[in-house]
Design a protein around this motif. Structure first.
Motif, short mmCIF file in Angstrom:
data_model
loop_
_atom_site.label_atom_id
_atom_site.label_comp_id
_atom_site.label_asym_id
_atom_site.label_seq_id
_atom_site.Cartn_x
_atom_site.Cartn_y
_atom_site.Cartn_z
N LYS A 25 1.02 -1.31 0.06
CA LYS A 25 0.02 -0.03 -0.24
C LYS A 25 0.76 1.27 0.10
O LYS A 25 0.46 2.41 -0.73
CB LYS A 25 -0.72 -0.06 1.19
N TRP A 26 1.75 1.20 0.96
CA TRP A 26 2.82 2.35 0.98
C TRP A 26 3.61 2.70 -0.45
O TRP A 26 3.68 3.78 -0.86
CB TRP A 26 3.84 2.18 2.04
N HIS A 27 4.02 1.42 -1.12
CA HIS A 27 4.63 1.72 -2.32
C HIS A 27 3.76 2.20 -3.61
O HIS A 27 4.23 3.30 -4.16
CB HIS A 27 5.05 0.23 -2.85
N GLU A 33 1.65 9.21 -6.22
CA GLU A 33 2.00 10.60 -5.87
C GLU A 33 2.75 11.17 -6.87
O GLU A 33 2.61 12.28 -7.28
CB GLU A 33 2.12 10.76 -4.25
N ARG A 34 3.80 10.57 -7.19
CA ARG A 34 4.81 11.13 -7.88
C ARG A 34 4.38 11.19 -9.70
O ARG A 34 4.67 11.97 -10.10
CB ARG A 34 6.07 9.97 -8.02
N GLY A 72 13.74 7.37 -12.15
CA GLY A 72 13.97 6.07 -11.46
C GLY A 72 15.73 6.07 -11.20
O GLY A 72 16.39 5.20 -10.68
N MET A 73 16.60 7.18 -12.12
CA MET A 73 18.01 7.35 -11.51
C MET A 73 18.30 7.77 -10.14
O MET A 73 19.37 7.47 -9.61
CB MET A 73 18.42 8.24 -12.79
N ILE A 78 10.69 5.42 -7.25
CA ILE A 78 10.17 4.81 -8.91
C ILE A 78 11.36 3.93 -9.38
O ILE A 78 11.11 3.01 -10.21
CB ILE A 78 10.46 6.25 -9.75
N LYS A 79 12.63 3.91 -8.99
CA LYS A 79 13.74 2.96 -9.14
C LYS A 79 13.02 1.51 -8.99
O LYS A 79 13.36 0.54 -9.72
CB LYS A 79 15.12 3.13 -8.39
N GLU A 80 12.56 1.29 -7.70
CA GLU A 80 12.15 0.08 -7.42
C GLU A 80 10.85 -0.57 -8.10
O GLU A 80 10.74 -1.26 -8.61
CB GLU A 80 11.74 -0.05 -5.92
#
Length: 201
Positions: A25-27, A33-34, A72-73, A78-80
């Protein structure tokens, strides 16, 4: 207080269903949001979102996905998320065009409600209309409102008076005569809850 077995307890907790569900849920909340923030920036700058491809790390996949790749960089969330997508760990990832359109529509609705709220507080407003055929040759009428917004005590230096002009929406016009445009306009103003009667006082 079982400190000597702390690593075992933590490992058990991290693999528990409750913890995994909370982490998921947190992820997803952080990813969403991003993505909303990214779409807001692209929209504010009038930058197109999509390209000819809708997949990550492909040429011509559009500004939205290119910015996701860039984020993601530097951004661990976002990377995950990208890692999960590219490893086929998840298939629903919020990066598709349907989700983009849904977020755009939600943002547009919020902006429209904010504009209408300010407009309804104004004593007077005017409407500008313009018509043009779209790519399928259907006549589209733009609905633009203009009004005076007063904030703070009137006549006080702390207050401010601003003339505001906002595009509200496109209206499909089936009858391009003056009567047809008027009928459509009055119908739409009624749907938006805008008073067309002369006000006094």
């Amino acid at each position: 207080q079982d400190w000597k077995n702390l690593s075992i307890v933590l490992n058990k907790h991290e693999n528990s269903p409750a913890h995994l569900e909370s982490f998921q849920k947190w992820h997803w909340q952080n990813v969403l949001e991003r993505l909303i923030a990214l779409i807001r920036v692209l929209g504010t700058q009038n930058i197109a979102l999509r390209g000819t491809s809708d997949k990550l790390f492909e040429p011509n996949n559009g500004n939205f996905l290119k910015f996701v790749e860039l984020m993601g960089m530097f951004d661990s969330v976002i990377k995950e998320h990208i890692r999960r997508i590219t490893s086929h760990e998840i298939h629903n990832h919020y990066l598709g065009k349907n989700i983009q359109n849904e977020i755009i529509q939600l943002l547009a609705t919020h902006i429209k409600e904010t504009v209408l709220s300010a407009l309804k507080k104004a004593k007077y407003y005017s409407v500008s209309l313009d018509c043009t055929p779209d790519i399928s040759n259907i006549e589209q009428m733009t609905l633009i409102v203009r009004f005076v917004s007063v904030t703070g005590p009137f006549g006080n230096a702390a207050g401010s008076v601003n003339i505001r002009e906002h595009f509200l929406e496109f209206l499909e016009l089936k009858n391009s005569s003056g009567a047809g445009m008027t009928e459509l306009l009055l119908q739409k103003l009624g749907e938006l809850g805008l008073d067309v009667a002369r006000r006094s006082g």
